[in-house]
Design a protein around this motif. Sequence first.
Motif, short mmCIF file in Angstrom:
data_model
loop_
_atom_site.label_atom_id
_atom_site.label_comp_id
_atom_site.label_asym_id
_atom_site.label_seq_id
_atom_site.Cartn_x
_atom_site.Cartn_y
_atom_site.Cartn_z
N MET A 30 0.81 -1.21 0.00
CA MET A 30 0.00 0.00 0.00
C MET A 30 0.85 1.27 0.00
SD MET A 30 -3.24 0.47 2.59
CE MET A 30 -2.56 1.57 3.83
N ASN A 31 1.97 1.26 -0.75
CA ASN A 31 2.86 2.41 -0.72
C ASN A 31 2.20 3.66 -1.30
OD1 ASN A 31 5.64 1.22 0.11
ND2 ASN A 31 4.76 -0.24 -1.36
N ALA A 32 2.22 4.73 -0.53
CA ALA A 32 1.68 6.02 -0.98
C ALA A 32 2.38 7.09 -0.15
CB ALA A 32 0.17 6.09 -0.79
N THR A 86 7.23 4.67 -9.08
CA THR A 86 8.61 4.18 -9.15
C THR A 86 8.72 2.89 -9.97
OG1 THR A 86 8.37 2.93 -7.09
CG2 THR A 86 9.24 5.19 -6.92
N HIS A 87 7.70 2.01 -9.87
CA HIS A 87 7.71 0.78 -10.66
C HIS A 87 6.34 0.13 -10.62
CE1 HIS A 87 8.52 -0.68 -6.59
NE2 HIS A 87 8.31 -1.93 -6.97
N ALA A 88 6.15 -0.89 -11.45
CA ALA A 88 4.81 -1.40 -11.73
C ALA A 88 4.34 -2.53 -10.81
CB ALA A 88 4.70 -1.82 -13.19
N GLU A 90 2.22 -4.11 -7.83
CA GLU A 90 0.90 -3.72 -7.35
C GLU A 90 0.94 -2.89 -6.07
OE1 GLU A 90 -2.39 -4.36 -8.61
OE2 GLU A 90 -1.13 -4.55 -10.38
N ASP A 91 1.94 -3.14 -5.21
CA ASP A 91 2.00 -2.37 -3.96
C ASP A 91 2.47 -0.93 -4.20
OD1 ASP A 91 4.55 -3.59 -4.48
OD2 ASP A 91 5.19 -3.21 -2.43
N HIS A 92 2.75 -0.60 -5.47
CA HIS A 92 3.18 0.78 -5.80
C HIS A 92 2.27 1.43 -6.84
CE1 HIS A 92 7.08 0.42 -3.66
NE2 HIS A 92 6.78 -0.86 -3.83
N ILE A 93 1.59 0.61 -7.64
CA ILE A 93 0.81 1.16 -8.76
C ILE A 93 -0.66 0.73 -8.69
CG2 ILE A 93 1.06 -0.76 -10.42
CD1 ILE A 93 1.78 1.26 -12.55
N GLY A 176 12.70 3.89 -3.80
CA GLY A 176 11.79 2.88 -4.33
C GLY A 176 12.26 1.51 -3.89
N ASP A 177 11.85 0.46 -4.60
CA ASP A 177 12.28 -0.91 -4.29
C ASP A 177 13.53 -1.20 -5.13
OD1 ASP A 177 9.93 -0.92 -2.90
OD2 ASP A 177 9.05 -2.65 -3.95
N TRP A 178 14.53 -1.72 -4.51
CA TRP A 178 15.78 -1.92 -5.25
C TRP A 178 16.61 -3.03 -4.62
CZ3 TRP A 178 20.68 -1.04 -2.95
CH2 TRP A 178 20.62 -0.54 -1.63
N GLY A 380 14.09 -9.25 -4.42
CA GLY A 380 14.34 -8.03 -5.17
C GLY A 380 14.71 -6.87 -4.27
N HIS A 381 15.00 -7.15 -2.99
CA HIS A 381 15.24 -6.07 -2.03
C HIS A 381 16.63 -6.20 -1.40
CE1 HIS A 381 11.02 -4.84 -2.22
NE2 HIS A 381 10.77 -6.14 -2.32
N PRO A 382 17.19 -5.05 -0.98
CA PRO A 382 18.58 -5.05 -0.51
C PRO A 382 18.75 -5.66 0.88
CG PRO A 382 17.61 -2.88 -0.19
CD PRO A 382 16.58 -3.70 -0.91
N MET A 402 11.85 3.21 4.93
CA MET A 402 10.47 3.00 4.46
C MET A 402 10.31 1.55 3.96
SD MET A 402 10.08 4.48 0.61
CE MET A 402 11.37 4.21 -0.61
N HIS A 403 9.09 1.25 3.47
CA HIS A 403 8.80 -0.07 2.90
C HIS A 403 9.20 -1.17 3.87
CE1 HIS A 403 8.44 -3.20 -0.23
NE2 HIS A 403 7.86 -2.32 -0.99
N GLY A 404 8.60 -1.13 5.07
CA GLY A 404 8.90 -2.15 6.06
C GLY A 404 7.92 -2.12 7.21
ZN LIG Z 1 7.21 -2.77 -2.97
#
Ligand SMILES: [Zn+2]
Length: 570
Positions: A30-32, A86-88, A90-93, A176-178, A380-382, A402-404
């Motif tokens: 639900m990233n916003a 940032t990318h496609a 679902e939790d971002h778009i 973003g996610d990286w 896909g995450h560091p 973030m994202h955690g």
């Molecule tokens: Zn994500």
Amino acid sequence: MPEERTKRGRPHGQDELVFLALGGLGEIGMNAYLYGYGPPDARKWLMVDLGITFPEGEDDPGIDVIFPDLRFIEEERSALAGIVITHAHEDHIGAVVDLWSRLGVPVYATPFTAGMLKAKLAEYGGKHAIPIREVKLNGRFQAGPFDVEFIEMSHSIPESSALAIRTPAGLVLHTGDWKLDRTPLIGGAPDEKRLAALGDEGVLAMICDSTNAMREGQSPSERDVAKSLTAIVKEAPHRVAVTTFASNVARVKAVADAARAAGRELVVAGRALHRVIDVAIDTGYLPQGFRYVDQQQFSEYKRSNVVCLCTGSQGEPRAAMARIAENEHPDISLDKGDLAIFSSRTIPGNEKAVGWIQNSLVRMGVEVLTDNEALVHVTGHPRRDELRQLYAWTRPRIAVPMHGEARHLKAHAELAREAGVAEVQVAYNGEIVRLSPGPVRIVDDAPVGRLFRDGNLIVPSGDGPVRERRKLAFVGIVVVALALSRRGELMAEPQIAIDGVPAEDAGGEPMGEIVLGTVEGTLKSIPRDRRRDIEMVAEAVRRAVRSGVADAWGKKPIVKVLVSVIEGKG
Ligand SMILES: [Zn+2]
Ligand SMILES: [Zn+2]
């Protein structure tokens, strides 16, 4: 307010740069996010990502998609400069199609991300012409006071981008996610020089992915997974079915390459995969000649000549893998000795569904391979070494994880401090973090929450219909319909409907009889002159039925009493 404005009504508070999340801080999903720049009473806003999350467990009956509550920014929509994706994933778009009309601003995205959004709009949306502003990969654009540069990172989908957001108050790097994949199979590896140059320019704050902040070391590369898949497919004696996240184009390519290396045909099953493959071919991530065989031809191939790539890695009941496991797929079936590879991680909450599918494949005699047994998936995450490396390049003054979930944010904050970041701020959804002027601190709160997609409608999570539904799920319902005269006399036999309540009590007496007896007894017990108060009568019957059933059952059902007032003798 008056203090903040001059006589001409212009804001004159000091310009600030703030950051907050409407979703994504304290949860994975639900990233916003919002960045605000300007005086406190007249900020301009930039939204980064607008995603969905999924309910965990069965607490929210009937709900399969959850959105962030945007009321804070809806009230400020005239000051919102745009939404950057940032990318496609679902939790971002995922919330853009459903929630865009509440904001009505341009949506900025790189070509693959824009392509995925357009494909989704064509499939589900259509109602709104969302103004999608396509920005080239590593491109830069201006939205209000925000100068935004996309910086390609590696992740598990093409074009996942960090954003360098420049404002007069400084540069923020929103990662973003990286991950740091130096051999990503598709797309470029993160550009070390570019990231270090940002460090030289001066990064005021880095808002960074925390998903794997509790895991030491460095995650393997997508190329390692590709090698492993190639070896496994080569060794397999019979059919191979591989399921993965449809959006993982690198994995799609790895499976296709593994099939080709083993001299097998690739069959693709599942609409989501077809959609992603089309967008990936359009945007150059898969070759124009990317070839696969239609699923209807699956059975024409010898068992040793085919690899099937299919949807359903999260146990989705209607996706290809679930239907194969139930032997209900129209074209694809597996037999004893075939191999099913789960090239994915099971998202928390989906374990039961995935386990059910794997068990049913095992019962069919199919060999099941997951990332527990072989290198068939990579995150896909560091992990921590990758985080340390990014901090070393970018050297931000402030870190905001973030994202955690809370535990990930805390572990990330500790790492950032160890990495020498001067100011580290853990924040949760709704907390407004002032990044400048410093020092960093939480200065205010914004309203946040969750919205449910319920059928075609979007409803509030807290006091909405799902709360009632949850109650119904536990105790069932008894409905009593009474026809009363104006004087409160019963004009017909009460009608009773019972759902979700046991049919009879321990002694075998039907629940309907118990309810009926209680209704009649209650009506009789109300003195004649008081029965004219119809509302009082209905409430007395409701309470009596509830406790009557509770005596018989040990649980209190939901009871509704409907009254029709009949004109007549009475
Ligand atoms: Zn994500
Ligand atoms: Zn992602």
